[in-house]
Design a protein around this motif. Structure first.
Motif, PDB file in Angstrom:
ATOM      1  N   ARG A   5      -4.376  -5.297   0.896  1.00 50.75           N
ATOM      2  CA  ARG A   5      -3.660  -4.551  -0.201  1.00 50.75           C
ATOM      3  C   ARG A   5      -2.266  -5.108  -0.372  1.00 50.75           C
ATOM      4  O   ARG A   5      -1.819  -4.739  -1.470  1.00 50.75           O
ATOM      5  CB  ARG A   5      -3.505  -3.000   0.374  1.00 50.75           C
ATOM      6  N   SER A  24       0.984  -1.200  -0.127  1.00 50.64           N
ATOM      7  CA  SER A  24       0.101  -0.113  -0.024  1.00 50.64           C
ATOM      8  C   SER A  24       0.814   1.203  -0.048  1.00 50.64           C
ATOM      9  O   SER A  24       1.955   1.328   0.911  1.00 50.64           O
ATOM     10  CB  SER A  24      -0.943  -0.041   1.162  1.00 50.64           C
ATOM     11  N   GLU A  25       0.518   2.073  -0.960  1.00 50.29           N
ATOM     12  CA  GLU A  25       1.229   3.431  -0.851  1.00 50.29           C
ATOM     13  C   GLU A  25       1.152   4.269   0.289  1.00 50.29           C
ATOM     14  O   GLU A  25       2.100   4.906   1.031  1.00 50.29           O
ATOM     15  CB  GLU A  25       0.895   4.371  -2.085  1.00 50.29           C
ATOM     16  N   ALA A  26      -0.110   4.136   0.974  1.00 54.12           N
ATOM     17  CA  ALA A  26      -0.227   4.893   2.458  1.00 54.12           C
ATOM     18  C   ALA A  26       0.799   4.103   3.498  1.00 54.12           C
ATOM     19  O   ALA A  26       1.202   5.134   4.233  1.00 54.12           O
ATOM     20  CB  ALA A  26      -1.830   4.742   2.628  1.00 54.12           C
ATOM     21  N   ASP A  66      -6.340   5.308  -1.842  1.00 57.97           N
ATOM     22  CA  ASP A  66      -4.915   4.635  -1.678  1.00 57.97           C
ATOM     23  C   ASP A  66      -4.639   3.733  -2.936  1.00 57.97           C
ATOM     24  O   ASP A  66      -5.452   3.399  -3.462  1.00 57.97           O
ATOM     25  CB  ASP A  66      -4.737   3.615  -0.365  1.00 57.97           C
ATOM     26  N   GLN A  67      -3.356   3.549  -3.254  1.00 57.71           N
ATOM     27  CA  GLN A  67      -3.014   2.875  -4.372  1.00 57.71           C
ATOM     28  C   GLN A  67      -1.967   1.653  -4.012  1.00 57.71           C
ATOM     29  O   GLN A  67      -1.347   1.869  -3.019  1.00 57.71           O
ATOM     30  CB  GLN A  67      -2.274   3.587  -5.476  1.00 57.71           C
ATOM     31  N   ALA A  96      -8.911   5.084   4.945  1.00 54.41           N
ATOM     32  CA  ALA A  96      -7.968   5.482   3.856  1.00 54.41           C
ATOM     33  C   ALA A  96      -8.068   4.788   2.552  1.00 54.41           C
ATOM     34  O   ALA A  96      -6.803   4.341   2.151  1.00 54.41           O
ATOM     35  CB  ALA A  96      -6.615   5.494   4.551  1.00 54.41           C
ATOM     36  N   THR A  99       2.000  10.055  -6.882  1.00 50.36           N
ATOM     37  CA  THR A  99       1.974   8.313  -7.047  1.00 50.36           C
ATOM     38  C   THR A  99       2.915   7.971  -8.297  1.00 50.36           C
ATOM     39  O   THR A  99       3.545   7.255  -8.383  1.00 50.36           O
ATOM     40  CB  THR A  99       0.830   7.883  -7.057  1.00 50.36           C
TER      41      THR A  99
END
Length: 805
Positions: free
Chosen positions: A253, A17-19, A168-169, A165, A31
């Protein structure tokens, strides 16, 4: 030692997860920019995808009451507080809905994934003012058993998307095998921090103090495979505890399916730090941990239910009486943590890549744990990981931890080498000057110990960087962090000498183009085949058996290219493509006297009609002579086609009456023929299949074309009909005629073959045309008659040939 990949939603090399990453390091980049940075630093980003479906209008709600629906047994009537002035009345069909539960609620006007809009509705005569959602309905899972329960402290009325959240990516990074240090958020964060000159702030991971003195003894009996092993007893965990939603979300994720708190925590630490871990049910262990090599034939039932028989080259974790896990790969079912376990033993160990590599595949396994240990795990990470896992587990399940027990044999943990990095070597390899301060800063931010010396630096890489051992590795690190795009492109200049190519050498590319011109298509097939296919078509050669095959049907190296071509023909014919004309060039592998002989071959396969279907050409099935003609065209490329002969012979894969060796100057260089009818039946091939295969080495020697003056004198043709035995082939007759009159013979034509009336049984009639010509004068009738008499006499003497009346 987590479970096998079937427990994953979709196995990727490293997905996160990017977050989650930005909690560790948060550079001021988008991103897209972050993904580009990682790719340019050698960590190729395969994809960036949203972690949830598109939805809006979903709030955090609290179920106040739940009553049976007055008109339906399987529905419930709930009042739900979503922070509005009045509670909502919602009809729900989930069995797990209950008063006091926090849940996601799609209110009137909400839009769920798939453009599903929530409207006022009546269910069995009762108004419903929204929908209590499951994870699947929100695009957070592929399937759900009921509604999605939220944490007790979830804020009522909050936007559910913001609460979890979900904007997210998920970033999927495809790592090269040498970058095992990036199989965890910590490693990725270190790279991002170095690239952006941004500090990395990991979460607090303080050691957890022991509340009792219970220790579980550890014995390292194979220290070369496991030089460090840590474990910790935790008693009285709550078996009814549930993994919190935030942790389940992070696993999801990363494409890991949540299972239970102990398994989820060990998987979380693996994703966070890159250290695989395992939890044992303490009640199932007897007398301590013994890290040892397996005894030949020991049985073990794995976590996935598969029963395997261990080999003596496999490192195992065992208690006093039995193996309980394959080290670094997968735990055993008997000792695994279950929903009834109250006392557990956490394991965190370092296993040498050399002892793990290939073992999982040899047992038909591939796990997240083996994937990491094969590439190398930081040998100094184990204590940090077990403290982090303890911290998380106590927060979820409670429990009473004992002290960390560590067994280590430092002599088997290879220290990182001290490497001399020369300043001028950096400039020479990268092609540009980088100032000393920048080089030292890059290496220091990569957590390397850097000491300046005359002409450069002495550098020691961190324990997590198995891939750095020589000076060029350090130069690569400097180059990729400095930025490949900043390295100038320069054209090299050097004196060159054109190398002459021998004109007589056989040109494989030209041969392949010739076959394409003759309506073939090139195929490329695997060099690995099944033992069954080998036994069918080439049982005469001893194959090379793979120690760690990709799969059971790719367990040996091919001894003939026919295996792949036949499988291609089967694939095409099963899809109604009866006309197949394919060829392949590649190596075959034959074991001879404990050595592997590799030979470059060119092979082909034909089946179906000789010509594409059309109105202008009558349909005709391909036959032996079509293949023979293609080969003769191939031989013509050598410049000496007359050196090649076809001689009837028997091959186990070919039709006994339609097969021949291909000879060059008496040596066998290949085979041609029709596939054996029994093989056609076994392979389910419906039409006649013809094959050829030639060793390229047998074609290499060629001859340049040479001019010969044309005779200005007329040629003379004489036709004869010879009766010979059926066993005599035309090639033998042609050779005898050439030997009889080599000086004036220009060409021999075979224009008819006859068997039947007026020809004795077992005999055949060959009608030949001989073209005769002198270069210095006109042939006389007397000379021609003398030559023909000599030819007939030679044929009669050698083959009992007679002129046909």
């Amino acid at each position: 030692m987590n479970r096998q990949h079937p427990n994953r939603i979709g196995y990727e090399i490293m997905k996160f997860s990017e977050a989650w990453l930005r909690e560790w390091v948060n550079p001021a980049v988008t991103t897209t920019e972050l993904a580009d940075q990682l790719s340019m630093a050698g960590l190729e980003v395969d994809s960036v995808t949203p972690v949830a479906g598109e939805f809006a209008g979903v709030l955090v709600g609290e179920v106040l009451t739940r009553e049976p629906h007055p008109n339906a047994d399987k529905l419930s009537l709930c009042t739900v507080n979503v922070g509005a002035a009045e509670p909502l009345q919602i009809v729900c069909g989930a069995a797990n809905v209950a008063a006091g539960l926090k849940v996601p609620v799609a209110v009137i006007g909400a839009v769920l994934p798939g453009d599903f809009k929530i409207k006022r509705a009546k269910l069995r005569g009762v108004e419903s003012q929204g929908m209590i959602c499951s994870a699947a309905e929100l695009g957070l899972a592929t399937a759900s058993d009921g509604i999605l329960p939220l944490a007790a402290d979830a804020p009522v009325g909050a936007d559910f998307r913001a609460y979890l959240a979900l904007d997210d990516q998920a970033i999927d990074v495809d790592l090269t095998p040498d970058r095992g240090d990036c199989l965890g958020i910590a490693g990725i964060a270190r790279e991002v921090g170095v690239i952006n000159r941004t500090p990395v702030t990991p979460p607090a991971m303080e050691p957890v103090p022991a509340v009792n003195e219970e220790r579980f003894p550890v014995s390292l009996e194979a220290p070369e495979g496991c030089p460090r092993y840590l474990c910790r007893v935790i008693r009285n965990i709550d078996p009814a505890a549930h993994t919190p939603l935030w942790l389940r979300e992070r696993l999801r994720r990363s494409d890991l399916r949540p299972i239970s708190p102990v398994v989820d925590v060990t998987n979380y630490v693996m994703l966070e730090l890159g250290q695989p871990m395992h939890g044992f049910d303490l009640a199932e262990l007897e007398g301590g941990i013994h890290v040892r090599m397996a005894e030949e034939g020991e049985p073990l039932v794995l976590l996935d239910g598969q029963e395997i028989t261990l080999r003596s080259d496999t490192l195992v974790i065992a208690d006093r009486v039995k193996p309980v896990a394959i080290a670094g790969i997968m735990g055993g079912e008997h000792s695994g943590v279950t929903g009834e376990s109250r006392d557990i033993l956490l394991e965190s160990a370092f296993f040498s890549p050399t002892i793990i590599t290939g073992k999982a595949r040899s047992y038909g396994l591939h796990t997240d744990s083996s994937h990491r240990f094969e590439r190398g795990v930081d040998p100094q990470l184990q204590r940090r990981a077990i403290e982090r896992a303890t911290q998380l587990l106590l927060a979820i399940t409670g429990g009473e931890p004992g002290p960390v027990v560590e067994a280590a044999v430092e002599a088997h943990i290879e220290p990182r080498p001290e490497i001399l990095l020369r300043r001028d070597r950096v400039a020479r390899v990268l092609g540009l000057e980088i100032d000393d301060a920048t080089i030292a800063d890059i290496l220091t931010r990569l957590e390397m110990r850097v000491a300046p010396v005359a002409g450069g630096w002495k550098v020691v890489a961190p324990s997590c960087r198995f891939d750095i051992s020589i000076e060029e590795d350090l130069i690569e690190e400097v180059g990729r962090i400095y930025g490949y795009t900043r390295i100038p492109t320069r054209r090299s200049a050097a004196a060159t000498v054109m190398r002459a190519e021998p004109e007589v050498t056989f040109n494989l590319q030209r041969a392949k183009q010739l076959l394409v011109d003759r309506d073939y298509q090139e195929a490329i097939t695997y060099s690995f085949i099944s033992q069954e296919m080998h036994d069918l078509i080439d049982f005469g050669h001893d194959p090379v058996v793979l120690a760690n095959p990709i799969s059971s049907d790719m367990s040996i190296m091919r001894t003939t290219l026919w295996a792949g071509l036949l499988q291609t023909a089967m694939y095409n014919q099963s899809r109604q493509q009866a006309r197949v004309r394919i060829f392949e060039s590649g190596l075959r592998f034959i074991k001879q006297d404990y050595e592997i002989k590799q030979e470059l071959m060119i092979a082909g396969l034909l089946s179906g009609d000789a010509e594409p279907e059309g109105w202008g050409v009558p349909a005709r099935a391909v036959d032996f002579f079509d293949v023979k003609a293609d080969l003769e065209a191939l031989f013509a490329l050598t410049g000496c086609p007359g050196e090649f002969r076809f001689q009837a012979a028997t091959h186990g894969a070919l039709h006994p009456g339609q097969s021949a060796e291909i000879l060059r100057d008496g040596a066998v260089v290949g085979w041609i023929g029709k596939l054996h009818p029994e093989l056609e039946r076994k392979l389910d091939l419906t039409s006649g299949v013809y094959l050829f295969e030639i060793g390229v080495n047998g074609l290499l020697e060629g001859r340049l074309p040479a001019f010969r003056p044309l005779s200005k004198y007329p040629s003379i043709r004489r036709d004869i009909a010879l009766v010979v035995d059926q066993a005599v082939d035309f090639d033998a007759i042609r050779q005898t005629i050439r030997e009889s009159v080599p000086e004036i013979l220009r060409e021999i034509l075979l224009f008819d073959v006859y068997t039947g009336e007026k020809v004795d049984s077992g005999r055949k009639s060959l009608a030949l045309g001989l073209i005769l010509q002198e270069s210095s004068h006109t042939l006389t009738d007397e000379k021609v008659e003398s030559v023909m008499a000599r030819v007939i006499a030679a044929l009669a003497d050698r083959y009992n040939a007679q002129l046909r009346d």
